[in-house]
Design an enzyme around this catalytic site. Structure first.
Site, PDB file in Angstrom:
ATOM      1  N   HIS A  49      56.617 -18.079  -0.532  1.00 20.85           N
ATOM      2  CA  HIS A  49      57.282 -16.869  -1.022  1.00 20.85           C
ATOM      3  C   HIS A  49      58.155 -17.131  -2.244  1.00 20.85           C
ATOM      4  O   HIS A  49      58.472 -16.200  -2.974  1.00 20.85           O
ATOM      5  CB  HIS A  49      58.133 -16.256   0.093  1.00 20.85           C
ATOM      6  CG  HIS A  49      57.328 -15.636   1.184  1.00 20.85           C
ATOM      7  ND1 HIS A  49      56.385 -14.662   0.967  1.00 20.85           N
ATOM      8  CD2 HIS A  49      57.300 -15.872   2.527  1.00 20.85           C
ATOM      9  CE1 HIS A  49      55.820 -14.304   2.107  1.00 20.85           C
ATOM     10  NE2 HIS A  49      56.361 -15.030   3.072  1.00 20.85           N
ATOM     11  N   GLU A 154      53.018 -15.924  13.705  1.00 22.60           N
ATOM     12  CA  GLU A 154      53.689 -14.759  13.129  1.00 22.60           C
ATOM     13  C   GLU A 154      53.083 -13.429  13.570  1.00 22.60           C
ATOM     14  O   GLU A 154      53.439 -12.379  13.024  1.00 22.60           O
ATOM     15  CB  GLU A 154      53.661 -14.868  11.598  1.00 22.60           C
ATOM     16  CG  GLU A 154      54.305 -16.167  11.095  1.00 22.60           C
ATOM     17  CD  GLU A 154      54.259 -16.318   9.591  1.00 22.60           C
ATOM     18  OE1 GLU A 154      55.125 -15.736   8.928  1.00 22.60           O
ATOM     19  OE2 GLU A 154      53.346 -17.017   9.096  1.00 22.60           O
ATOM     20  N   ASP A 180      58.129 -11.840  10.364  1.00 24.48           N
ATOM     21  CA  ASP A 180      56.780 -11.266  10.366  1.00 24.48           C
ATOM     22  C   ASP A 180      56.351 -10.843  11.763  1.00 24.48           C
ATOM     23  O   ASP A 180      55.669  -9.816  11.920  1.00 24.48           O
ATOM     24  CB  ASP A 180      55.781 -12.264   9.787  1.00 24.48           C
ATOM     25  CG  ASP A 180      55.790 -12.274   8.271  1.00 24.48           C
ATOM     26  OD1 ASP A 180      56.345 -11.339   7.678  1.00 24.48           O
ATOM     27  OD2 ASP A 180      55.232 -13.219   7.672  1.00 24.48           O
TER      28      ASP A 180
END
Length: 260
Positions: A49, A154, A180
């Site tokens: 990310h 996740e 998530d």
């Protein structure tokens, strides 16, 4: 040949907490020494990310080896070329996000660990041995032993498959990506919801049976972290460089404003 030391893995094998810090903002190698001095055991070098480059990851990883803190890199799912280059150039482990099944976990091991555990290519001896020459066979064995291979669970599917994922040889840790998972469950930000608690219980139970390490990510609340640690979580990622800097800077700014 001296063993390659992974401080985080050492702590985990001793039943202690391995405390990590997310690195998304910092690009200077001094962050490795700074976080070691602060009391952390591993760096979560975020290439999924964040905008960290492979070069920055390698430089910080090399500095971390000398600083006595374990560099662990997160790469985008399926980006094994990035993962193995990070490992070749200083990282002591990889975090692979969005792993839902045992088959996917087996692919992770095949790509990230040397034979006979996996099928990773030998790229020469890098920073782990201070750039000194070393026996290829012995180095591969030592690096396999030091490598911390972490898969992130996740989704509800991943949690349902936790026992099968934990049973995959070569997988070291199952880390819940709580943000998530909560999003997938339709309860964003509700990290104390009983469905999240049940997910942590399932992962901790699966890890306990297989001798693996349960991990937590995405939670900063101390009370919740204590709860999940009490359930068996040992690989702990309680925050990032950016979050810590903003918190400390906000506190100091407020204190100074209060002086007048």
């Amino acid at each position: 040949m001296a063993a390659v030391r992974n401080v985080a893995r050492d702590k985990l094998e001793q039943g202690q907490l391995a405390l990590g810090v997310g690195i998304r903002l910092s690009r200077s190698v001094e962050i490795a020494k700074a976080m070691a001095v602060a009391g952390f055991d591993w760096l979560f070098l975020d290439m999924e990310h964040g905008v960290m480059s492979l070069e920055a990851c390698a430089q910080i990883s090399t500095a971390a080896l000398d600083a006595g803190i374990a560099p662990i890199a997160r790469v985008p799912n399926g980006e094994y070329a990035i993962a193995t280059r990070a490992l070749d150039n200083g990282a002591l482990g990889i975090v692979v996000p969005h792993v839902d099944t045992a088959a996917e976990a087996k692919e992770v091991v095949n790509r990230l660990k040397y034979p006979p555990v996996g099928h990773r290519s030998m790229g020469g001896i890098g920073p782990h041995y201070g750039l000194r020459s070393a026996s290829t066979g012995e180095a591969a064995q030592a690096l396999n032993a030091a490598n911390l291979t972490v898969v992130m669970l996740e989704t509800p599917t991943a949690i349902a498959n936790a026992a099968a994922i934990a049973a995959v040889p070569g997988i070291d840790s199952l880390l819940i990506g709580t943000n998530d998972l909560a999003m997938e469950l339709g309860i964003p930000g509700s990290f104390g919801d009983e469905r999240i608690v049940a997910a942590y219980q399932a992962v901790c139970d699966a890890c306990r049976v297989q001798g693996k390490f349960a991990g937590v990510g995405g939670i900063a609340d101390a009370a919740l972290l204590r709860r999940y640690i009490g359930m068996g979580v040992r690989l702990v990622l309680p925050g990032s460089d950016l979050a810590f800097m903003i918190a400390a800077a906000t506190e100091r700014a407020a204190a100074m404003r209060a002086c007048l």
